[in-house]
Design an enzyme around this catalytic site. Structure first.
Site, PDB file in Angstrom:
ATOM      1  N   ASP A 134       0.886  -1.159   0.000  1.00  0.00           N
ATOM      2  CA  ASP A 134       0.000   0.000   0.000  1.00  0.00           C
ATOM      3  C   ASP A 134       0.926   1.211   0.000  1.00  0.00           C
ATOM      4  O   ASP A 134       1.468   1.577   1.039  1.00  0.00           O
ATOM      5  CB  ASP A 134      -0.890  -0.020   1.242  1.00  0.00           C
ATOM      6  CG  ASP A 134      -1.782   1.199   1.337  1.00  0.00           C
ATOM      7  OD1 ASP A 134      -2.183   1.737   0.292  1.00  0.00           O
ATOM      8  OD2 ASP A 134      -2.078   1.619   2.472  1.00  0.00           O
ATOM      9  N   GLU A 182      -0.939  -1.475  -4.852  1.00  0.00           N
ATOM     10  CA  GLU A 182      -2.197  -0.764  -5.099  1.00  0.00           C
ATOM     11  C   GLU A 182      -1.930   0.375  -6.072  1.00  0.00           C
ATOM     12  O   GLU A 182      -0.922   1.081  -5.969  1.00  0.00           O
ATOM     13  CB  GLU A 182      -2.746  -0.218  -3.783  1.00  0.00           C
ATOM     14  CG  GLU A 182      -4.115   0.379  -3.916  1.00  0.00           C
ATOM     15  CD  GLU A 182      -4.703   0.775  -2.571  1.00  0.00           C
ATOM     16  OE1 GLU A 182      -5.199   1.912  -2.468  1.00  0.00           O
ATOM     17  OE2 GLU A 182      -4.651  -0.045  -1.634  1.00  0.00           O
ATOM     18  N   ASP A 188      -2.218   0.682   7.482  1.00  0.00           N
ATOM     19  CA  ASP A 188      -1.465   0.546   6.229  1.00  0.00           C
ATOM     20  C   ASP A 188      -0.886  -0.863   6.074  1.00  0.00           C
ATOM     21  O   ASP A 188      -0.797  -1.377   4.965  1.00  0.00           O
ATOM     22  CB  ASP A 188      -0.327   1.575   6.178  1.00  0.00           C
ATOM     23  CG  ASP A 188      -0.846   2.995   6.301  1.00  0.00           C
ATOM     24  OD1 ASP A 188      -1.410   3.498   5.323  1.00  0.00           O
ATOM     25  OD2 ASP A 188      -0.687   3.582   7.384  1.00  0.00           O
TER      26      ASP A 188
END
Length: 164
Positions: free
Chosen positions: A7, A68, A141
């Site tokens: 992420d 991502e 996260d």
């Protein structure tokens, strides 16, 4: 199969290493965050992020990586800094020779919770259950990084079966 899910961010990058065993069960091998100090000049922060990501790859030697994609919201400045962080992460992954897949936030939510607009708490609880963890992974996260890795393992399962 060990997948590194990421992420991306400049201040905080979440990561999760998820192993898929031969029987199809998933295990969180390691997860956490890479952080850079806020007042540090951007080139130095990007260098720190690159070094930490490269060290993580060298230590755990994943078979593949997933990241991502950038979600472009209202704050252009934030989007630009996240894109810069994402760029150095992609460089570290490519330098390591890892196959890289990219997933949109809605694809990750769909894969994990079965709903493309799932709330954060729904995602975290599903990740906890899928990995058979006692608690929801923290910080957020890190849980997101695990979610990216799980998404990739599920999405690539048929492709990997074709090669076996």
């Amino acid at each position: 199969m060990l997948v590194l899910g990421i992420d991306p961010g400049t201040a905080t990058t979440g990561f999760g290493l998820v192993r898929e065993h031969d029987d199809g069960t998933l295990e969180a091998a390691h997860y956490g965050v890479i952080t850079t100090p806020a007042k540090t000049p951007m080139p130095d922060r990007l260098h720190m992020l690159y070094r930490e990501m490269s060290a993580l790859i060298a230590t755990y030697q994943p078979d593949a990586a997933a990241i991502e994609t950038l979600f472009f919201g209202k704050n252009v400045t934030t989007a630009i800094t996240v894109a810069q962080g994402r760029g150095v992460i992609l460089l570290a992954l490519a330098e390591a020779g890892l196959p890289i897949r990219e997933y949109k936030p809605s694809e990750i939510k769909q894969a994990i919770a079965g709903y493309g607009n799932a709330e954060k708490y729904q995602m975290q609880e599903m990740i906890r259950q899928l990995l058979d963890l006692d608690d929801i992974p923290r910080p957020d996260d890190a849980a997101d990084g695990l979610g990216v890795a799980i998404t990739d393992l599920n999405a690539s399962r048929f492709e990997r079966m074709a090669w076996d």
